[in-house]
Every structure is written in structure tokens, then in C-alpha cells.
Design a protein around this motif. Structure first.
Motif, PDB file in Angstrom:
ATOM      1  N   LEU A   1       0.814  -1.216   0.000  1.00  0.00           N
ATOM      2  CA  LEU A   1       0.000   0.000   0.000  1.00  0.00           C
ATOM      3  C   LEU A   1       0.849   1.268   0.000  1.00  0.00           C
ATOM      4  CD1 LEU A   1      -2.882  -0.966   2.467  1.00  0.00           C
ATOM      5  CD2 LEU A   1      -2.975  -0.776  -0.028  1.00  0.00           C
ATOM      6  N   THR A   2       2.115   1.155   0.353  1.00  0.00           N
ATOM      7  CA  THR A   2       2.981   2.343   0.331  1.00  0.00           C
ATOM      8  C   THR A   2       3.327   2.768  -1.083  1.00  0.00           C
ATOM      9  OG1 THR A   2       4.973   0.961   0.484  1.00  0.00           O
ATOM     10  CG2 THR A   2       3.976   1.700   2.550  1.00  0.00           C
ATOM     11  N   ILE A   3       3.086   1.904  -2.049  1.00  0.00           N
ATOM     12  CA  ILE A   3       3.461   2.221  -3.423  1.00  0.00           C
ATOM     13  C   ILE A   3       2.580   3.336  -3.987  1.00  0.00           C
ATOM     14  CG2 ILE A   3       3.589   1.291  -5.763  1.00  0.00           C
ATOM     15  CD1 ILE A   3       4.264  -1.401  -4.568  1.00  0.00           C
ATOM     16  N   ALA A   4       1.264   3.276  -3.718  1.00  0.00           N
ATOM     17  CA  ALA A   4       0.328   4.226  -4.323  1.00  0.00           C
ATOM     18  C   ALA A   4       0.635   5.676  -3.950  1.00  0.00           C
ATOM     19  CB  ALA A   4      -1.107   3.863  -3.940  1.00  0.00           C
ATOM     20  N   PRO A   5       0.745   6.036  -2.661  1.00  0.00           N
ATOM     21  CA  PRO A   5       1.023   7.445  -2.356  1.00  0.00           C
ATOM     22  C   PRO A   5       2.356   7.938  -2.905  1.00  0.00           C
ATOM     23  CG  PRO A   5       1.178   6.082  -0.382  1.00  0.00           C
ATOM     24  CD  PRO A   5       0.573   5.242  -1.439  1.00  0.00           C
TER      25      PRO A   5
ATOM     26  N   PRO B   1       8.943  -1.210  -0.353  1.00  0.00           N
ATOM     27  CA  PRO B   1       8.113  -2.232   0.311  1.00  0.00           C
ATOM     28  C   PRO B   1       8.907  -3.338   0.996  1.00  0.00           C
ATOM     29  CG  PRO B   1       7.263  -1.743  -1.880  1.00  0.00           C
ATOM     30  CD  PRO B   1       8.600  -1.094  -1.779  1.00  0.00           C
ATOM     31  N   VAL B   2      10.030  -3.754   0.434  1.00  0.00           N
ATOM     32  CA  VAL B   2      10.742  -4.895   1.006  1.00  0.00           C
ATOM     33  C   VAL B   2      11.321  -4.571   2.389  1.00  0.00           C
ATOM     34  CG1 VAL B   2      12.542  -6.604   0.634  1.00  0.00           C
ATOM     35  CG2 VAL B   2      11.217  -5.765  -1.301  1.00  0.00           C
ATOM     36  N   PRO B   3      12.017  -3.440   2.593  1.00  0.00           N
ATOM     37  CA  PRO B   3      12.447  -3.118   3.957  1.00  0.00           C
ATOM     38  C   PRO B   3      11.292  -2.960   4.937  1.00  0.00           C
ATOM     39  CG  PRO B   3      13.695  -1.828   2.372  1.00  0.00           C
ATOM     40  CD  PRO B   3      12.598  -2.504   1.613  1.00  0.00           C
ATOM     41  N   LEU B   4      10.167  -2.435   4.466  1.00  0.00           N
ATOM     42  CA  LEU B   4       9.002  -2.343   5.354  1.00  0.00           C
ATOM     43  C   LEU B   4       8.521  -3.733   5.770  1.00  0.00           C
ATOM     44  CD1 LEU B   4       6.853   0.566   3.851  1.00  0.00           C
ATOM     45  CD2 LEU B   4       8.104   0.531   6.005  1.00  0.00           C
TER      46      LEU B   4
ATOM     47  N   MET C   1      13.289  -9.496  -2.594  1.00  0.00           N
ATOM     48  CA  MET C   1      14.437  -8.603  -2.784  1.00  0.00           C
ATOM     49  C   MET C   1      14.935  -8.594  -4.225  1.00  0.00           C
ATOM     50  SD  MET C   1      16.733  -8.628   0.702  1.00  0.00           S
ATOM     51  CE  MET C   1      16.792 -10.415   0.881  1.00  0.00           C
ATOM     52  N   PRO C   2      15.161  -9.754  -4.869  1.00  0.00           N
ATOM     53  CA  PRO C   2      15.576  -9.687  -6.279  1.00  0.00           C
ATOM     54  C   PRO C   2      14.533  -9.069  -7.192  1.00  0.00           C
ATOM     55  CG  PRO C   2      15.610 -11.954  -5.453  1.00  0.00           C
ATOM     56  CD  PRO C   2      15.146 -11.112  -4.353  1.00  0.00           C
ATOM     57  N   LEU C   3      13.248  -9.284  -6.885  1.00  0.00           N
ATOM     58  CA  LEU C   3      12.197  -8.656  -7.687  1.00  0.00           C
ATOM     59  C   LEU C   3      12.269  -7.139  -7.574  1.00  0.00           C
ATOM     60  CD1 LEU C   3       9.192 -11.035  -6.869  1.00  0.00           C
ATOM     61  CD2 LEU C   3      10.472 -10.913  -9.005  1.00  0.00           C
ATOM     62  N   ALA C   4      12.513  -6.645  -6.356  1.00  0.00           N
ATOM     63  CA  ALA C   4      12.630  -5.199  -6.171  1.00  0.00           C
ATOM     64  C   ALA C   4      13.834  -4.640  -6.920  1.00  0.00           C
ATOM     65  CB  ALA C   4      12.734  -4.882  -4.676  1.00  0.00           C
ATOM     66  N   ILE C   5      14.959  -5.350  -6.858  1.00  0.00           N
ATOM     67  CA  ILE C   5      16.148  -4.887  -7.564  1.00  0.00           C
ATOM     68  C   ILE C   5      15.942  -4.943  -9.074  1.00  0.00           C
ATOM     69  CG2 ILE C   5      18.580  -5.374  -7.995  1.00  0.00           C
ATOM     70  CD1 ILE C   5      18.077  -4.081  -5.337  1.00  0.00           C
ATOM     71  N   TRP C   6      15.207  -5.938  -9.524  1.00  0.00           N
ATOM     72  CA  TRP C   6      14.905  -6.037 -10.959  1.00  0.00           C
ATOM     73  C   TRP C   6      14.157  -4.795 -11.435  1.00  0.00           C
ATOM     74  CZ3 TRP C   6      11.067 -10.077 -13.416  1.00  0.00           C
ATOM     75  CH2 TRP C   6      11.166 -10.002 -14.806  1.00  0.00           C
ATOM     76  N   VAL C   7      13.142  -4.382 -10.668  1.00  0.00           N
ATOM     77  CA  VAL C   7      12.390  -3.186 -11.039  1.00  0.00           C
ATOM     78  C   VAL C   7      13.270  -1.945 -10.914  1.00  0.00           C
ATOM     79  CG1 VAL C   7      10.379  -1.764 -10.482  1.00  0.00           C
ATOM     80  CG2 VAL C   7      10.218  -4.260 -10.350  1.00  0.00           C
TER      81      VAL C   7
END
Length: 519
Positions: free
Chosen positions: A313-317, A332-335, A388-394
Motif C-alpha cells: 500500500l505504500t506504493i500508491a502514495p 516495500p521490502v524493507p518495510l 528482494m531480487p524482484l525489487a532490484i529487478w524493477v
């Protein structure tokens, strides 16, 4: 005798296609899926004929090592009965040596090996296109197939002798989880690479090192010939691996022919689930009990589901205010790591009056603290390893991956350590067992312990966050500083929290029992 065993093996394979209509349909569907997967893999391999030598080395060695590892690991945990168990042939008075050789030959007649044969042919074609001699290429794939078969035979024998009584669906689930943790980052990383350019040097180094190990030595015979011509070292390692595996297989066959398996009636731990898998120690008992709760109690399940949703949900704002997508992907991942570490801060209260078992048995506080952390670790580590790898990919910069790992390790482990203290020091009322997880009782406290765990985890992870920010905005080499700082600080806080929380649990057992009775 060899021909008879081979005929029996073929009869077993064809017999699997007989049965009722439903069984035949399932087998046919599985065969179609396998054929499609093999065809796709063959197409991908043949696409390497025009690739550089480094790309060919990296892909073939890494994928081949993964397949070899799968042959060794799958029989240990899947619980599939070995149709070529040497004990089935004990009544024929066959010497261990000849029987071992015949069973290896019969092991070549299996569905996994049949699936590998087209891939092996494609590998020969690819290596030949890169200038490797046909004889060397064929030798490499033959050594690889023999290594896989021997590893599978040894693994089946070890599973039958050692793990048969402790094998269960829980153990299979752990294995599948481990496969997910390993496979997803690898797939994401490979998907992010631009194969028209040079492969990252670190990946080439990993592939080169694997050619010097039993997992990738056989493929390294051809792959190293293609790159630097130093194929004699992988060849020596591959031959030594086959000799060691063959000797070990003969010894295991001899052992299985001269020992009697325990009767099924004596296996009293078969239906104990997690209690049969985890060690028979106080901490293992608490861990098993906690795992049962975490997988069946709705109160725990809701907490697990809410964490990734809250992080997402942090992505939208952030997107609304114009933050770039690459930066948003790292939030999102550290959260999730922070909330996962915070999750067990009140786990003792969920036990309600069942806490008396731990107190009445005079259990050490450290055992209680460690056992309660096992479910969170079993959920949190795979979840973070996959995301984590998905986040780094983006995000697009793999160089900052160590920084993200360090930050998540600091937040997660620090949160677990502080939660181990908070749950024993300041538990607060929660919904009772069997109640709705959304039905919360009136509370006179609890907000303070929640806030202290969250703030404390952030403070403990501040050095890792700082170095991670430097790596993100400046020199990417700072990412490794963030990694080591985060890993060390997280582990230190975790160990300290478990020890302090255990001491508080032991000294406050009467207070904890009074709390359980009053809520």
C-alpha cells in the motif's frame, strides 16, 4: 540377471501408464507438460549457438549444476519410494558389486534421464558450434548423466537408511520452499540480463568455480575447452567424483543387503508432523508447537497476510507524488522486513493459558525465545529472499542488492531480537483462541511495546540504512559496507534479545501466568 532387471525396470515404467481413466489422464497430462518444458529448454539451449563463449559457459554450467543438485536433493525429502531399492533383491543372493552396477544401468531408464537426453543432445550441438570437438562434447554430457544417476542412487539409499522414518509432508514443504528461495532470485537475475552484451564478470566467476566442483565439473570439460582450453582440471574432478560416488554406492548396497529395516510398527513418530522433524529438545518442541499454531490459527494467519499488503500500500502514495518507479521498488521490502521482525513482539499472549506448559516444565527462557522465532524465520526468510531480487529487478541496479540485503537483515533480525524481549517483558491482551482475529479486547497498554520494538529496530538498522543510502545515491561499492554492517548489527541485536528475553521469561514466570489467567 542384468537383462532381467532392465526388463523389470521397463515394465515398471510402462505399468505407470495403466490404471483407471483418471490416473491415465493425469499421467498423460504430466507427460505433455514435461515434453513442453523439455522442448522449451531445448529451444533456449540451441539459441546459445550464436552467443559468446562466456554466455555459453555461464548458462550451461549454472543450469547443469542446478540439475545435478536436484538429482541429489529430491530423493532425500520428496518421500518417493525407490523402485530399485537394493533390499528388494536380497532374496536372490546377488553380490553387492554386480548388483550395484546393474541398478545403475537400470537407473538410466527413468523419466528424469529420458528428459535430460534431448537436452544433452542440444548441449553437444551448442558446444560443437563453438568449436569444441565432438568427442569432448559427448564425453562431457555422458559424464554429466552418469554423475546425475549415481547421485540419485546414493541419495535414494541414504534416504532409505536414514531419513525414511522422519520424512513427511512438512519436510517436503521445506524442500519446496528452499527451491523457491533459490530458483526465484536466479530466474529474476537471468531475466534481467541483456544477453546481447557481456555477462557480468561475477557470474562468469561463479560458473568457473562450479566447473571445479562435482556439480559442474562434467559440463566444465566442454565449457572450459570453449573458453580457455583448461579442461583437464574439470575432467579430473568429474572422474574423481564418479569414482567416489561409485565406491559409496557399492558400500551402501552392501549395507542395505546386510541390514534389516525396522518394522513399521516400531516407527512411533510417523504422524507427529513438525514434532517428528524438529530436534527433540525444549526449543524444538516449542518451535514445532508454534509452527502448528502459525499454520492453523486464524489470528496468526491474518498477521502474515496483512504484512505484504501493508507494504504494498505504500506504493500508491509514493507514485502519486511523483517518486520514480525505481526508487519506489526499494521501499516495500524493507518495510516487510521491519514488520516481520515486529510480528512476534506479543506472541506469548497468543498462547493464553497454554503458557503454563512452558512454565511448569521449568523450560529455559532461551529455549522458549528461540522456538517462538522459528515460524517467523520460516516465513520471513523465504519471503524476503524472493521479493528482494524482484525489487532490484524493477529498480534496475543489481549493484545495490547487497545494500538491500543488509538493510533488510538489520531490520528483520533486530526486530526479532527486540520482540523476544518485548513479548516476555510487556505482553498485552489479544483475541482469545478461537475468536475472530478482528475482535480485539479492551487494552490498558501495549502501544508502548509496539512502538519501542519498531523504533528500536529502526535505530539498530540506522547504520545499514545510512550506508545503503550512500550506495543508492553515490558509489555502489558502499553497498557491501551496508551489507556487512546490517548483517552484523542484526545478528548482534538478535542474539542479545534472545538472551535478555530468556532471562526475563525465567524471572517473570509467575507474572506471565497471572497475565494469562487475567486476559
Amino acid at each position: 540377471m542384468a537383462a532381467h532387471v532392465l526388463r523389470l525396470r521397463l515394465a515398471l515404467l510402462t505399468g505407470a501408464l495403466r490404471g483407471d481413466t483418471g490416473h491415465v489422464m493425469r499421467m498423460a497430462a504430466g507427460a505433455v507438460v514435461l515434453a513442453v518444458a523439455v522442448a522449451a529448454a531445448c529451444g533456449a539451449l540451441l539459441g546459445l549457438t550464436d552467443a559468446s563463449a562466456e554466455i555459453t559457459l555461464t548458462v550451461t554450467v549454472l543450469c547443469g549444476s542446478a540439475v545435478t543438485l536436484a538429482f541429489a536433493a529430491a530423493p532425500l525429502v520428496t518421500g518417493i519410494e525407490d523402485p530399485l531399492d537394493p533390499r528388494r533383491f536380497a532374496v536372490f543372493a546377488i553380490a553387492p558389486g554386480p548388483l550395484a552396477a546393474v541398478l545403475v544401468g537400470a537407473g538410466l531408464l527413468s523419466v528424469p534421464v529420458f528428459a535430460l537426453v534431448p537436452l544433452a543432445v542440444c548441449l553437444v550441438i551448442v558446444w560443437a558450434a563453438h568449436g569444441v570437438a565432438w568427442g569432448v562434447a559427448v564425453l562431457a554430457v555422458v559424464l554429466g548423466l552418469l554423475t546425475c544417476v549415481l547421485l540419485g542412487r546414493v541419495a535414494y539409499a541414504v534416504a532409505a537408511l536414514v531419513f525414511n522414518e522422519r520424512r513427511s509432508r512438512e519436510l517436503t514443504g521445506i524442500f519446496l520452499l528452499a527451491v523457491l528461495v533459490v530458483a526465484v532470485p536466479i530466474v529474476v537475475f537471468f531475466a534481467s540480463l541483456e544477453w546481447g552484451r557481456r555477462v557480468p564478470s561475477q557470474l562468469v566467476e561463479v560458473a568457473g568455480l562450479l566447473t571445479l566442483t562435482p556439480l559442474g565439473a562434467s559440463l566444465g570439460v566442454a565449457a572450459r575447452t570453449d573458453t580457455d582450453g583448461s579442461s583437464w582440471i574439470p575432467l579430473a574432478v568429474a572422474l574423481a567424483t564418479l569414482v567416489v560416488l561409485a565406491g559409496l554406492w557399492v558400500l551402501l548396497v552392501r549395507r542395505m543387503l546386510t541390514t534389516t529395516p525396522r518394522p513399521i510398527a516400531a516407527r512411533g513418530r510417523g504422524g507427529l508432523g513438525w514434532f517428528a522433524i524438529l530436534p527433540g529438545t525444549p526449543g524444538g518442541a516449542v518451535a514445532a508447537r508454534s509452527l502448528v499454531y502459525w499454520m492453523r490459527d486464524r489470528r496468526y494467519l491474518v498477521n502474515i497476510v496483512v504484512i505484504p499488503v501493508a507494504a504494498a500500500l505504500t506504493i500508491a502514495p509514493l507514485a502519486i507524488v511523483g517518486v520514480p518507479a525505481g526508487a519506489i521498488a526499494l521501499v516495500p521490502v524493507p518495510l516487510m522486513a521491519l514488520f516481520l521482525g515486529w510480528l512476534p513482539h506479543n506472541d506469548l499472549a497468543y498462547d493464553h493459558t497454554a503458557i503454563w506448559m512452558h512454565i511448569a516444565s521449568a523450560m529455559r527462557g532461551v529455549s522458549d525465545r528461540i522456538g517462538r522465532l522459528v515460524p517467523v524465520l520460516l516465513v520471513g526468510v523465504p519471503l524476503l529472499a524472493v521479493t528482494m531480487p524482484l525489487a532490484i529487478w524493477v529498480h534496475g541496479r543489481w549493484a545495490v542488492l547487497p545494500a538491500l540485503v543488509g538493510v533488510c537483515a538489520a531490520l528483520f533480525f533486530s526486530g526479532l531480537g527486540l520482540s523476544s524481549i518485548a513479548s516476555a517483558l510487556a505482553p498485552y491482551a489479544v483475541s482469545r483462541p478461537g475468536d475472530s482475529p478482528f475482535q480485539q479486547p479492551e487494552r490498558t497498554g501495549g502501544a508502548m511495546s509496539q512502538a519501542l520494538v519498531l523504533v528500536g529496530a529502526l535505530v539498530a538498522a540506522f547504520p545499514a540504512l545510512w550506508w545503503g543510502w550512500l550506495a543508492l545515491t553515490g558509489d555502489a561499492s558502499e553497498a557491501w559496507v551496508a551489507f556487512w554492517v546490517g548483517a552484523v548489527s542484526g545478528v548482534v541485536v538478535l542474539v542479545a534479545g534472545v538472551l535478555i528475553g530468556g532471562r526475563i521469561f525465567e524471572r517473570g514466570s509467575t507474572r506471565l501466568m497471572e497475565f494469562a489467567e487475567a486476559t
